[in-house]
Structure formats: structure tokens, C-alpha cells
Design a protein around this motif. Sequence first.
Motif, mmCIF file in Angstrom:
data_model
loop_
_atom_site.group_PDB
_atom_site.id
_atom_site.type_symbol
_atom_site.label_atom_id
_atom_site.label_comp_id
_atom_site.label_asym_id
_atom_site.label_seq_id
_atom_site.Cartn_x
_atom_site.Cartn_y
_atom_site.Cartn_z
ATOM 1 N N GLU A 10 0.812 -1.196 0.000
ATOM 2 C CA GLU A 10 0.000 0.000 0.000
ATOM 3 C C GLU A 10 0.853 1.257 0.000
ATOM 4 O O GLU A 10 0.482 2.276 -0.567
ATOM 5 C CB GLU A 10 -0.908 0.009 1.229
ATOM 6 N N GLN A 11 2.004 1.187 0.642
ATOM 7 C CA GLN A 11 2.858 2.360 0.784
ATOM 8 C C GLN A 11 3.825 2.508 -0.391
ATOM 9 O O GLN A 11 4.205 3.628 -0.750
ATOM 10 C CB GLN A 11 3.661 2.267 2.078
ATOM 11 N N SER A 12 4.252 1.406 -0.979
ATOM 12 C CA SER A 12 5.302 1.441 -1.989
ATOM 13 C C SER A 12 4.806 2.004 -3.316
ATOM 14 O O SER A 12 3.683 1.736 -3.757
ATOM 15 C CB SER A 12 5.858 0.036 -2.215
ATOM 16 N N THR A 13 5.666 2.781 -3.943
ATOM 17 C CA THR A 13 5.396 3.302 -5.290
ATOM 18 C C THR A 13 6.391 2.713 -6.291
ATOM 19 O O THR A 13 6.479 3.181 -7.426
ATOM 20 C CB THR A 13 5.512 4.840 -5.302
ATOM 21 N N VAL A 14 7.118 1.701 -5.845
ATOM 22 C CA VAL A 14 8.126 1.062 -6.679
ATOM 23 C C VAL A 14 7.539 -0.190 -7.326
ATOM 24 O O VAL A 14 6.909 -1.013 -6.660
ATOM 25 C CB VAL A 14 9.381 0.688 -5.855
ATOM 26 N N VAL A 15 7.770 -0.324 -8.627
ATOM 27 C CA VAL A 15 7.270 -1.470 -9.378
ATOM 28 C C VAL A 15 8.452 -2.271 -9.922
ATOM 29 O O VAL A 15 9.322 -1.706 -10.599
ATOM 30 C CB VAL A 15 6.390 -1.019 -10.561
#
Length: 385
Positions: A262-267
Motif C-alpha cells: 500500500e505504501q510502496s510506489t516502486v514497481v
Amino acid sequence: MRRGAKRKTTHKAAEEEPSKNPINEPAPEQPIDEPAPEEPINEPAEENHVEVMKKKKKGKAEPKASNKAADGRKPKRAKVSKPETETEYFEEKRNLEDLWQQVFPVGTEWDQLDMVYQYKWDFSNLEEAFEEGGELYNKKVYLFGCTEPQLVSFQGHAKVTMIPVVVAVVSPFPPSDKIGIKSVQRETEEILPMKQMKMDWVPYIPLEKRESQVERLKKSQIFILSCTQRRAGLKQLKIERVKKYEYCLPYFYHPFQEDETEQSTVVPILFPIDPQPVFCEFDWELDELEEFTDKLIEEEELSADQKEPFKDFVKEKVREAKKANREAREARKKALAEMSEQTKAAYESMKFYKFYPVASPNAPDVSGVKSSFINRYYGKADKIM
């Protein structure tokens, strides 16, 4: 008369004392059944030596009754000194001695399992935790295992060692019935039911209760994560299925804490092209896609003719990640709304303990490599033991 009396006396003396007439009487022969002095009668015959030694070892050897001599007398027995035998003492097994071995080391490669048990690790700290005054005394506990490869020294030699670790979750109910499968080699993450990977929480039976009836196990306070998949059966499985076991992680979802997803913006990006796929991570908040792609081309990790297909691939992965984050947040909110006060209190009181083996002369000292981190789902332990 005197001459006749004299002859009579001489004749009588000859009858009473035959030994004084060696010429007329032959020397007495030695009795047939009586042994010669240099060969005592009690010496066992050569062919019976093995049988006698077996009896002595059992502590039940009895002297063999010898035959009586022809005159009815018993032959004398020579005194034989009994060999001194040392009493063997076997160390009594502790009630929870094999607890750490019964816990399945989740995520350990199958061909590395033998390395885990090559040392006699000492988990007496785990056993003591269940005793009166211990951290886990009289509590319901769920245990799962894992391994941590670390460079440690043993008997003057340093080498990478698979260190067994046991995680204890204090909870009134199972912390999860799912397993997460994720690695840098895998493009996607899977959350599967434990039973699909032949895993489940089962009661641990202490040594003193191994003969107990099944009904008594319902009162068990210790549950372990067990796996019924056997190494011998791996040959029948596909490589992809076998690899899943190596990427398994015990899954845990805490409704009061935001998940890393939910917090991560890394893919994570794994762009499948020949001759070598492109592996990288793209942060949709910090990275600009055009510049990001040009840099990969400049570093010759991506060919120029693959620029547009790569950008489309990244955009699709970002959309999927944002959707997954949104669904996770909504699921958490729904779970909180439907949760009873009792369940909320149980989540709030949950504790995680991480047990490492204690120092012993039979295994490497791991005191310098301990870490509070459990895995990406459980986060950090409340206490390291």
C-alpha cells in the motif's frame, strides 16, 4: 608261637600301609575326571567361549556345573576375577528437545536442508521460554521456521552456514492460513492458501505425551507450521512447482498496519526480450519514464528499437500496482469494519519472538549475526531470543 605271631603282625601292617611297599603295589593313577594341575577344570572349552562371553555381557552368566569325579568328589574350581564393567549412562531427553527440528524451515532450498542439520544446534532458549517464568509460558503459540545464510566461524574455519531460526507468534488464533511466494526472479507475487503448498498448522506433541490419545491434543498450546511434501516426491513435480517452495514466505496481514504494498510506489520490472531480459525497478513518483528508458538504452541494457514496447510495458505494470494498492486499502478498511472487538484486541496483543540457537561447542556461534527482521510480511520481531 612267637614266629607265627611275628608273621601275623607283618601281614597286618602290609594291609594298613600299602604305600610302604612300593615294590608290591603300583603307584595310584590320577582320576580320569580330575583335571591336571596346569589345566583348571573351570576353564571354558574353546568352542564355548563365545557363548560364555555373551552371558557375561548380559550380566546373567552362571558357572557351568562340572561333572563329579568317579569317587564322588567335586573337582576344585579356580578363582576367576570378574572383569570390571563401566556403567553406561544415557542422557535423558528433554521434553521439548526436538521442537525446533519439527518446525518446517519455510523457504529453504531442498538441497540445502542437509546443511541446516549438519550441526547439533542448541535451542534450549526456546524450551526454557515455555517453562514457568518464560516469555511463552502458558500461552498459545504458533511457530514457523526459516533459515538465514551467514558467514560464521566454527573451529577456526569461517564459511557460509545455513542458520536455523524459529519465529514464535503469540496469538489466540492462527496468524494466517496463507503463504506468500515472492522473489527477485519472479515477476509477480502470489498469495496462496497454505494447504495448496501442503502446509498447515498442526499441534506439537511433547515427548512425554507422544503416546497420548488424539482427543488430548485439542488442548495443545503449541502449534507448528508443518509441510507434508517429501523430498522423495519432488522428482514427480515440475521445476516451477519445486521452485515455489524455495520462494515461500509465511504470510501475515495486520489490519491495523498499512501493508508495504500500500505504501510502496516502486514497481519491479522484468521485460522479457532476447537475448537477455531487462530487470529493473521503476518508481512512479520519483522516476520520469522517458528519461528512465533513455538511460537504459545508454547503458546498453535496452536496445533502441525496444524503447516504445518497453515504455508500454512499464505503464501497464504501474497501472496494475496502483490497482493492487487501492484494493488492498479497501480490503483493510472492510476487514476493520467487520472485525469484532475481541479480534481487534487479539491483533493488538500479538507478539513476535525470534529465536536463534544459543552458543554451544557443537555448532557455530551466531551471536554476532542476529537480526530482528523476520520477512516482508511480518516485519520485525518484538524481541530477539
